[in-house]
Scaffold this motif. Structure first.
Motif, PDB file in Angstrom:
ATOM      1  N   ARG A   1       0.808  -1.223   0.000  1.00  0.00           N
ATOM      2  CA  ARG A   1       0.000   0.000   0.000  1.00  0.00           C
ATOM      3  C   ARG A   1       0.840   1.270   0.000  1.00  0.00           C
ATOM      4  NH1 ARG A   1      -4.725  -0.403   4.365  1.00  0.00           N
ATOM      5  NH2 ARG A   1      -5.060   1.672   3.484  1.00  0.00           N
TER       6      ARG A   1
ATOM      7  N   HIS B   1      -1.135   4.829  -0.469  1.00  0.00           N
ATOM      8  CA  HIS B   1      -1.971   4.912  -1.667  1.00  0.00           C
ATOM      9  C   HIS B   1      -3.369   5.452  -1.401  1.00  0.00           C
ATOM     10  CE1 HIS B   1       0.649   1.498  -3.556  1.00  0.00           C
ATOM     11  NE2 HIS B   1       1.265   2.662  -3.536  1.00  0.00           N
ATOM     12  N   THR B   2      -4.022   5.003  -0.342  1.00  0.00           N
ATOM     13  CA  THR B   2      -5.432   5.342  -0.170  1.00  0.00           C
ATOM     14  C   THR B   2      -5.642   6.746   0.366  1.00  0.00           C
ATOM     15  OG1 THR B   2      -5.437   4.309   2.016  1.00  0.00           O
ATOM     16  CG2 THR B   2      -6.100   2.936   0.155  1.00  0.00           C
ATOM     17  N   THR B   3      -4.701   7.248   1.146  1.00  0.00           N
ATOM     18  CA  THR B   3      -4.849   8.586   1.741  1.00  0.00           C
ATOM     19  C   THR B   3      -3.977   9.637   1.057  1.00  0.00           C
ATOM     20  OG1 THR B   3      -3.093   8.202   3.360  1.00  0.00           O
ATOM     21  CG2 THR B   3      -5.332   7.539   3.971  1.00  0.00           C
TER      22      THR B   3
END
Length: 255
Positions: free
Chosen positions: A132, A154-156
């Motif tokens: 990630r 990646h997500t934030t």
């Protein structure tokens, strides 16, 4: 994303602070261990299974890599919980030979780590996806092949920048651009003295880089046991008006 400082002492470990080692954790994926200097392996055991981590090296001076042979022993020979599969390892081009000599049975041999780590060397500016995280290396200024690392979740899209060991270079400004946390070495403390060029930074230089990069917070690291952490903080605050803290062993940073 959470960063746990396992150790941050510069050049050598101290009685209460191992040498360089930083654990980057995200949910539902192996953590990333950034450097593993003397004393870091013991701290890692307090937090997690040492087998459940990828490894990234900023450079291969002893205070950043000397516990790696112990990690190999754990992964290979733990009697009940050895590593179940390979993890990733990134570092300078000489990493397999350099660390292979450290862990070999003879000074003329090179222990092959490929049974337990899949290695790839850093290429300046080339991102590496590690579960990630995306880690991008930037050239550092140090006597050996060295890198500063920009770590993005990646997500934030949160970013942690890590100077590694480096003298002043504009590439550090690029590495730390708009970083949520900039972990920067301040080996020379307040900078009151004559120091070798192109090797390390003072607190004021760390603060200046953080300001020019637009970083949101600054964590000072790599201050040796004989160093001046309070002087480094005071000097950094003359250049940077955001939060400045000392990165002590055990500090958890939620990003």
């Amino acid at each position: 994303m959470k960063v746990t400082i396992l150790g941050s002492s510069g050049s050598v470990s101290s009685p209460t602070n191992p040498a360089s080692g930083y654990l980057v954790s995200t949910e539902n994926s192996p953590s990333l261990l950034v450097d593993i200097g003397p004393g870091v392996m013991a701290k890692l055991q307090e937090l997690q299974d040492p087998c459940e981590a990828h490894v990234a090296f900023s450079h291969l001076h002893a205070d950043h890599c000397l516990d790696f042979p112990s990690l190999l022993v754990w992964r290979r020979f733990h009697p009940t919980a050895p590593a179940k599969s390979r993890n990733l390892c990134f570092g300078p081009t000489t990493t397999p030979v350099h660390l292979g000599r450290l862990s070999s049975s003879s000074p003329d041999e090179v222990d092959d780590m490929s049974d337990t780590f899949a290695f790839d060397s850093w290429q300046v500016g080339q991102p590496q996806i590690i579960d990630r995280l995306t880690v991008t290396p930037f050239p550092a200024v140090h006597p050996i092949e060295s890198y500063s690392l920009r770590i993005q979740e990646h997500t934030t899209n949160k970013v942690v920048a890590y100077s590694g060991d480096s003298g002043w270079t504009d590439s550090l400004i690029e590495c730390a651009k708009d970083a949520d946390v900039f972990m920067c070495e301040a080996t020379w403390g307040a900078g009151n003295g004559t120091y070798p060029p192109e090797m390390h930074l003072s607190g004021a230089e760390a603060g200046r880089i953080a300001r020019l990069a637009g970083a949101r917070s600054l964590v000072l690291i790599h201050i040796p046991p004989w160093g001046d952490p309070n002087g480094a903080v005071a000097a950094a605050r003359t250049e940077f008006d955001g939060p400045v803290t000392i990165g002590e062993s055990g500090l958890e940073i939620i990003v």
